[in-house]
Write a protein that holds these residues in place. Structure first.
Motif, PDB file in Angstrom:
ATOM      1  N   SER A 102     -34.765  17.572  19.156  1.00 13.51           N
ATOM      2  CA  SER A 102     -36.013  17.971  19.811  1.00 13.51           C
ATOM      3  C   SER A 102     -37.199  17.833  18.864  1.00 13.51           C
ATOM      4  O   SER A 102     -38.256  17.298  19.230  1.00 13.51           O
ATOM      5  N   ASN A 103     -37.010  18.294  17.621  1.00 11.41           N
ATOM      6  CA  ASN A 103     -38.092  18.176  16.630  1.00 11.41           C
ATOM      7  C   ASN A 103     -38.404  16.711  16.329  1.00 11.41           C
ATOM      8  O   ASN A 103     -39.568  16.319  16.199  1.00 11.41           O
ATOM      9  N   THR A 104     -37.340  15.893  16.222  1.00 10.01           N
ATOM     10  CA  THR A 104     -37.546  14.474  15.932  1.00 10.01           C
ATOM     11  C   THR A 104     -38.282  13.779  17.061  1.00 10.01           C
ATOM     12  O   THR A 104     -39.167  12.960  16.838  1.00 10.01           O
ATOM     13  N   LEU A 105     -37.903  14.117  18.297  1.00 10.20           N
ATOM     14  CA  LEU A 105     -38.604  13.539  19.443  1.00 10.20           C
ATOM     15  C   LEU A 105     -40.083  13.918  19.427  1.00 10.20           C
ATOM     16  O   LEU A 105     -40.953  13.107  19.746  1.00 10.20           O
ATOM     17  N   GLY A 106     -40.363  15.155  19.028  1.00 12.20           N
ATOM     18  CA  GLY A 106     -41.763  15.575  18.926  1.00 12.20           C
ATOM     19  C   GLY A 106     -42.521  14.776  17.885  1.00 12.20           C
ATOM     20  O   GLY A 106     -43.655  14.351  18.120  1.00 12.20           O
ATOM     21  N   LEU A 107     -41.860  14.572  16.717  1.00 17.87           N
ATOM     22  CA  LEU A 107     -42.501  13.786  15.663  1.00 17.87           C
ATOM     23  C   LEU A 107     -42.750  12.353  16.111  1.00 17.87           C
ATOM     24  O   LEU A 107     -43.813  11.771  15.851  1.00 17.87           O
ATOM     25  N   ILE A 108     -41.747  11.778  16.773  1.00 21.97           N
ATOM     26  CA  ILE A 108     -41.897  10.393  17.235  1.00 21.97           C
ATOM     27  C   ILE A 108     -42.995  10.294  18.278  1.00 21.97           C
ATOM     28  O   ILE A 108     -43.787   9.348  18.280  1.00 21.97           O
ATOM     29  N   ALA A 109     -43.057  11.275  19.178  1.00 20.35           N
ATOM     30  CA  ALA A 109     -44.128  11.269  20.185  1.00 20.35           C
ATOM     31  C   ALA A 109     -45.493  11.320  19.511  1.00 20.35           C
ATOM     32  O   ALA A 109     -46.432  10.620  19.909  1.00 20.35           O
ATOM     33  N   ASP A 110     -45.604  12.157  18.443  1.00 19.04           N
ATOM     34  CA  ASP A 110     -46.871  12.236  17.709  1.00 19.04           C
ATOM     35  C   ASP A 110     -47.199  10.908  17.038  1.00 19.04           C
ATOM     36  O   ASP A 110     -48.353  10.457  17.044  1.00 19.04           O
ATOM     37  N   GLN A 111     -46.171  10.272  16.433  1.00 19.63           N
ATOM     38  CA  GLN A 111     -46.404   8.998  15.755  1.00 19.63           C
ATOM     39  C   GLN A 111     -46.830   7.916  16.745  1.00 19.63           C
ATOM     40  O   GLN A 111     -47.730   7.126  16.455  1.00 19.63           O
ATOM     41  N   LEU A 112     -46.169   7.901  17.908  1.00 16.54           N
ATOM     42  CA  LEU A 112     -46.549   6.924  18.927  1.00 16.54           C
ATOM     43  C   LEU A 112     -47.983   7.162  19.383  1.00 16.54           C
ATOM     44  O   LEU A 112     -48.761   6.224  19.565  1.00 16.54           O
ATOM     45  N   ALA A 113     -48.332   8.444  19.560  1.00 11.03           N
ATOM     46  CA  ALA A 113     -49.688   8.762  20.000  1.00 11.03           C
ATOM     47  C   ALA A 113     -50.703   8.349  18.950  1.00 11.03           C
ATOM     48  O   ALA A 113     -51.761   7.787  19.275  1.00 11.03           O
ATOM     49  N   ARG A 114     -50.381   8.615  17.652  1.00 10.72           N
ATOM     50  CA  ARG A 114     -51.304   8.233  16.590  1.00 10.72           C
ATOM     51  C   ARG A 114     -51.456   6.731  16.521  1.00 10.72           C
ATOM     52  O   ARG A 114     -52.553   6.203  16.316  1.00 10.72           O
ATOM     53  N   ARG A 115     -50.315   6.007  16.682  1.00 11.60           N
ATOM     54  CA  ARG A 115     -50.391   4.553  16.606  1.00 11.60           C
ATOM     55  C   ARG A 115     -51.237   3.998  17.743  1.00 11.60           C
ATOM     56  O   ARG A 115     -52.060   3.108  17.545  1.00 11.60           O
ATOM     57  N   HIS A 116     -51.032   4.557  18.930  1.00  9.34           N
ATOM     58  CA  HIS A 116     -51.831   4.100  20.065  1.00  9.34           C
ATOM     59  C   HIS A 116     -53.307   4.404  19.843  1.00  9.34           C
ATOM     60  O   HIS A 116     -54.172   3.590  20.162  1.00  9.34           O
ATOM     61  N   LYS A 117     -53.593   5.583  19.265  1.00  8.63           N
ATOM     62  CA  LYS A 117     -54.984   5.927  18.982  1.00  8.63           C
ATOM     63  C   LYS A 117     -55.568   4.981  17.934  1.00  8.63           C
ATOM     64  O   LYS A 117     -56.716   4.559  18.040  1.00  8.63           O
ATOM     65  N   ASP A 118     -54.760   4.677  16.894  1.00  9.39           N
ATOM     66  CA  ASP A 118     -55.229   3.762  15.854  1.00  9.39           C
ATOM     67  C   ASP A 118     -55.567   2.402  16.442  1.00  9.39           C
ATOM     68  O   ASP A 118     -56.552   1.766  16.053  1.00  9.39           O
ATOM     69  N   GLU A 119     -54.746   1.955  17.388  1.00 12.34           N
ATOM     70  CA  GLU A 119     -55.030   0.670  18.033  1.00 12.34           C
ATOM     71  C   GLU A 119     -56.345   0.731  18.802  1.00 12.34           C
ATOM     72  O   GLU A 119     -57.131  -0.222  18.788  1.00 12.34           O
TER      73      GLU A 119
END
Length: 378
Positions: A102-119
């Protein structure tokens, strides 16, 4: 009967760690969601077994009319206790695995969101850059730069000329107030003495005391690669977006784009100069990265000081520690991506990195290190 979860969880935590460090994709998220489903299924099975154990205990407690032998009753009670403990252990393991997932999924969701924002931020910067380059300002900037190039430098700028020009344009950018709202605490400003010599500013310059602060903020948006300043599109786009409602935001944005364009023009000349070998020099013995114009000047200094010969090989009097120190400083000045390999292949020696580690452990620099530093000052 105890359920063996070792097979289920073998490699699970290694997989989680691998997903954490790899480039995150949407597939990473779905892969871990599949693992969550598997562990949840096992937990449901465990829950059913717990219920069965509880039911058996309830029957044992309630069925007082059956005449059990004392020994049989004791054995059955021991078996139930052991089964309950095994199930509790497995259930705890399953819950811990679910928690980690669950924690890992949260981290990955945050990373995906940050990457999308960076794009998105990078697209914002590229959009602003295209808008600027399509205006009339860049043409005037180019004309002014060409005048400087031919009137001041006779069409052949030196490294010093280019560094002075870039420094001047950076100071002009700072004077426009691009980073005024962000600059605080002189003592906390990161220093970059190897990149630009701001001591060239006049003592009475109004930004003399704060120029390092401005440059420190500037470097949060711009990378320094191979001696050149390279805009980080995502970081600059985020900066534009964050400050979009501030007073003079548009003017500051335009100032940043204008002066970075001027700096890029100067850096084009810098790259040409780096790539041009010195005349009348036999550079066939050197790898390309060590045969640029600025590199040859350093080799001449090392030859004059008696560290290398005319073929760029170490003289017998040059120790391994001195060779390490020369390679270390040389590679830093040229901003080389590979620090040791070019020198080790040129000089046919190994493990220069170990010499560097030994120097750091002892805190002692090799003999004539100050003399070596002076060779690389310019």
């Amino acid at each position: 009967m105890k359920i063996d979860l070792n097979d289920m969880f073998t490699g699970l935590f290694e997989e989680i760690e691998r997903v954490r460090v790899e480039k995150v994709t949407a597939g990473s998220k779905f892969r871990l969601m599949g693992l969550v489903a598997d562990v949840t299924e096992v937990n449901e099975t465990l829950t059913k077994e717990v219920l069965e154990v509880v039911s058996r205990e309830a029957v044992l407690d309630a069925d007082t009319e059956i005449d059990y032998a004392e020994q049989s009753e004791r054995v059955l009670a021991m078996e139930l206790t052991a089964a309950r403990e095994d199930l509790q252990e497995n259930t705890q393991l399953g819950n811990e695995a679910l928690g980690v997932l669950s924690n890992t999924l949260g981290l990955i969701a945050d990373q995906l969101a940050r990457r999308h924002k960076d794009e998105e931020y990078a697209r914002l910067y590229e959009q602003e850059k295209r808008r600027y380059l399509s205006s009339g300002t860049p043409r005037r900037v180019r004309q002014t730069f060409d005048e400087w190039l031919y009137d001041v430098c006779n069409g052949k700028p030196s490294m010093e000329d280019i560094n002075d020009y870039v420094t001047e344009k950076l100071v002009h950018m700072f004077e426009k107030g691009v980073f005024n709202t962000k600059v605080e605490h002189i003592q906390r400003a990161t220093r970059y003495p190897a990149e630009f010599d701001f001591s060239l500013l006049d003592d009475d310059h109004k930004l003399k005391k704060t120029v390092h602060k401005h440059y420190s903020e500037f470097r949060k948006l711009v990378d320094y690669v191979d001696g050149c300043l390279v805009v980080n599109a995502a970081k600059v786009g985020r900066h534009f977006y964050t400050n979009r409602k501030e007073e003079n935001a548009k003017a500051h944005r335009n100032a940043f784009l204008k002066y970075m364009y001027k700096i890029s023009l100067a850096q084009e000349e810098y790259k040409k100069l780096q790539a041009t070998p010195q005349e009348n020099e036999d550079n066939s013995l050197l790898p390309d990265v060590l045969a640029t114009g600025i590199a040859i000047n350093y080799w001449k200094g090392l030859q004059k000081a008696g560290f290398v010969d005319e073929c760029y090989q170490l003289l017998p009097t040059t120790s391994r520690k001195q060779a390490m120190y020369i390679a270390d400083v040389f590679s830093d000045k040229l901003q080389m991506r590979s620090k040791w390999k070019p020198f080790q292949e040129l000089w046919h020696i190994n493990n220069l990195a170990q010499e560097k580690w030994d120097m750091q452990e002892t805190g002692k620099s090799p003999a004539r290190s100050e003399e070596i530093d002076k060779i690389f000052e310019n």
